[in-house]
Design a protein around this motif. Structure first.
Motif: not given
Length: 82
Positions: A60-82
């Motif tokens: 489902t699209r909802r599951l893809a969106l949830e995975a997207e948000i989780a990945w961004l939170g874990e790997y991108w949000l606190t990364a040192s470069s924008p």
């Protein structure tokens, strides 16, 4: 909504309308992924806009969106470069 403020004043978050980000200063909103259906009717989250992998496929699209948000939170949000 998780907001990260770096020591040099850069604010990062996964966009949500929970708060008016313009109250924090100039806003630069960028795409974090492309959530799209594939030929089989399943969904993927292509994280290439932030140098990430393709996640999925998901039923489902909802599951893809949830995975997207989780990945961004874990790997991108606190990364040192924008």
């Amino acid at each position: 909504m998780q907001v990260v403020i770096t020591p040099d004043g850069l604010v990062r978050c996964v966009y949500d309308e929970a708060i008016d980000l313009s109250q924090l200063g100039a806003v630069d909103i960028r795409r974090g992924s492309h959530v799209e259906p594939n030929a089989m009717g399943q969904w993927t989250a292509d994280m290439s806009p932030v140098d990430g992998p393709v996640l999925g496929p998901f039923s489902t699209r909802r599951l893809a969106l949830e995975a997207e948000i989780a990945w961004l939170g874990e790997y991108w949000l606190t990364a040192s470069s924008p």
